[in-house]
Design an enzyme around this catalytic site. Structure first.
Site, PDB file in Angstrom:
ATOM      1  CE  LYS A  12      -3.862  -2.272   2.394  1.00 39.47           C
ATOM      2  NZ  LYS A  12      -4.796  -2.188   3.552  1.00 39.47           N
ATOM      3  CG  PHE A  60     -12.936   0.981   7.112  1.00 37.56           C
ATOM      4  CD1 PHE A  60     -12.491   0.391   5.940  1.00 37.56           C
ATOM      5  CD2 PHE A  60     -13.676   0.201   8.002  1.00 37.56           C
ATOM      6  CE1 PHE A  60     -12.770  -0.940   5.650  1.00 37.56           C
ATOM      7  CE2 PHE A  60     -13.953  -1.126   7.722  1.00 37.56           C
ATOM      8  CZ  PHE A  60     -13.503  -1.694   6.541  1.00 37.56           C
ATOM      9  NE  ARG A  88      -6.151 -12.524   4.570  1.00 37.35           N
ATOM     10  CZ  ARG A  88      -6.911 -11.436   4.674  1.00 37.35           C
ATOM     11  NH1 ARG A  88      -6.760 -10.428   3.807  1.00 37.35           N
ATOM     12  NH2 ARG A  88      -7.798 -11.321   5.625  1.00 37.35           N
ATOM     13  NE  ARG A 105      -2.059  -5.946   7.034  1.00 32.46           N
ATOM     14  CZ  ARG A 105      -3.207  -6.476   6.634  1.00 32.46           C
ATOM     15  NH1 ARG A 105      -3.786  -7.422   7.359  1.00 32.46           N
ATOM     16  NH2 ARG A 105      -3.790  -6.057   5.517  1.00 32.46           N
ATOM     17  CG  ASN A 119      -3.406  -2.673   6.960  1.00 32.80           C
ATOM     18  OD1 ASN A 119      -3.259  -2.278   5.802  1.00 32.80           O
ATOM     19  ND2 ASN A 119      -4.497  -3.305   7.370  1.00 32.80           N
ATOM     20  CD  GLU A 133      -8.477  -9.124  -4.041  1.00 30.40           C
ATOM     21  OE1 GLU A 133      -7.311  -9.534  -3.850  1.00 30.40           O
ATOM     22  OE2 GLU A 133      -9.294  -8.940  -3.122  1.00 30.40           O
TER      23      GLU A 133
HETATM   24  P1  IDP Z   1      -7.540  -7.053   5.329  1.00 26.38           P
HETATM   25  O1  IDP Z   1      -6.714  -6.040   4.558  1.00 26.38           O
HETATM   26  O2  IDP Z   1      -6.806  -7.568   6.533  1.00 26.38           O
HETATM   27  O3  IDP Z   1      -8.105  -8.139   4.463  1.00 26.38           O
HETATM   28  P2  IDP Z   1     -10.205  -5.875   5.309  1.00 26.38           P
HETATM   29  O4  IDP Z   1     -11.245  -6.168   6.329  1.00 26.38           O
HETATM   30  O5  IDP Z   1     -10.361  -6.472   3.951  1.00 26.38           O
HETATM   31  O6  IDP Z   1      -8.780  -6.238   5.948  1.00 26.38           O
HETATM   32  O7  IDP Z   1     -10.159  -4.287   5.178  1.00 26.38           O
HETATM   33  C1  IDP Z   1      -9.492  -3.656   4.115  1.00 26.38           C
HETATM   34  C2  IDP Z   1      -8.621  -2.539   4.680  1.00 26.38           C
HETATM   35  O8  IDP Z   1      -9.444  -1.531   5.277  1.00 26.38           O
HETATM   36  C3  IDP Z   1      -7.698  -2.968   5.823  1.00 26.38           C
HETATM   37  O9  IDP Z   1      -6.499  -3.556   5.373  1.00 26.38           O
HETATM   38  C4  IDP Z   1      -7.459  -1.662   6.529  1.00 26.38           C
HETATM   39  O10 IDP Z   1      -6.534  -0.844   5.822  1.00 26.38           O
HETATM   40  C5  IDP Z   1      -8.828  -1.033   6.434  1.00 26.38           C
HETATM   41  N1  IDP Z   1      -9.688  -1.378   7.592  1.00 26.38           N
HETATM   42  C6  IDP Z   1     -10.391  -2.518   7.779  1.00 26.38           C
HETATM   43  N2  IDP Z   1     -11.096  -2.504   8.918  1.00 26.38           N
HETATM   44  C7  IDP Z   1     -10.833  -1.299   9.487  1.00 26.38           C
HETATM   45  C8  IDP Z   1     -11.279  -0.678  10.696  1.00 26.38           C
HETATM   46  O11 IDP Z   1     -12.066  -1.235  11.478  1.00 26.38           O
HETATM   47  N3  IDP Z   1     -10.778   0.575  10.956  1.00 26.38           N
HETATM   48  C9  IDP Z   1      -9.921   1.208  10.120  1.00 26.38           C
HETATM   49  N4  IDP Z   1      -9.497   0.661   8.964  1.00 26.38           N
HETATM   50  C10 IDP Z   1      -9.930  -0.580   8.644  1.00 26.38           C
HETATM   51 MG    MG Z   2      -9.426  -7.890   2.830  1.00 23.65          MG
END
Ligand code: IDP
Ligand code: MG
Length: 143
Positions: A12, A60, A88, A105, A119, A133
C-alpha cells in the site's frame, strides 16, 4: 497434489512511501513463493471501487480509498502452493497494533490514529477474491 495458487498482493502507499517495498518482497521470496508480476502503479478510483467493492458503505471506506490514492502502490502477483493463506499469515492481522510480531504488519506497522488503518499490505483472502483481484490489477495476466 496440485494446489498452486496465485494471490494479489499490494504494498500500500504507506509501505512504498516508507521504503518497505523491498523488505516486503524479500519476505515473500524468503518464504519461498514466486513473484509472477511486480509493478509500481497509481491506483484509480475505478480500480479501487472494484477492488474494495465489499467494503462500500463501511465507515472506513472513503478514508481507505483516499489513502490508497495517496501515492503509488506496488502491485504483485505471488504464486505457490496455498500462497493465498500463506501470504495472509505473513501479513498478520488487519490491526497492526495487535498483529503478531514476526508478521509484516506486526513488525513494520503501527496505528497512526487515523480513520483507516495504514497496514502496509493487501493480500487476497480466497481463491475467488484472488481471481477477481488479479483480473482488476493485471487484466492481461488472467488468473
Ligand atoms: P484485510 O486487509 O486484513 O483483508 P479488510 O477487512 O479487507 O482487511 O479491510 C481492508 C482494509 O481496510 C484494511 O487492510 C485496513 O486498511 C482497512 N480497515 C479494515 N477494517 C478497518 C477498521 O475497522 N478501521 C480502520 N481501517 C480498517
Ligand atoms: Mg481484505
Amino acid at each position: 497434489m496440485t494446489d498452486v495458487q496465485r494471490s494479489l498482493v499490494l504494498v500500500k502507499p504507506d509501505g512504498v512511501r516508507r521504503g518497505l517495498s523491498g523488505e516486503i518482497l524479500r519476505r515473500i521470496e524468503a518464504k519461498g513463493y514466486t513473484l509472477v508480476a511486480v509493478e509500481l502503479r497509481d491506483a484509480t478510483p475505478e480500480i479501487l471501487a472494484a477492488h474494495y467493492a465489499e467494503h462500500e458503505g463501511k465507515p472506513f471506506y472513503a478514508p481507505l480509498v483516499e489513502f490508497m490514492l495517496s501515492g503509488p502502490v506496488l502491485a504483485v502477483v505471488v504464486e505457490g502452493h496455498r500462497c493465498i493463506e500463506g501470504f495472509r499469515s505473513l501479513a498478520g492481522a488487519t490491526d497492526p497494533t495487535v498483529a503478531a510480531p514476526g508478521t509484516i504488519r506486526g513488525d513494520l506497522g503501527r496505528d497512526w490514529g487515523l480513520a483507516v488503518q495504514q497496514n502496509l499490505v493487501h493480500g487476497s483472502d480466497s481463491p475467488e477474491s484472488a481471481e477477481r483481484e488479479i483480473g482488476i490489477w493485471f487484466a492481461d495476466l488472467g488468473a
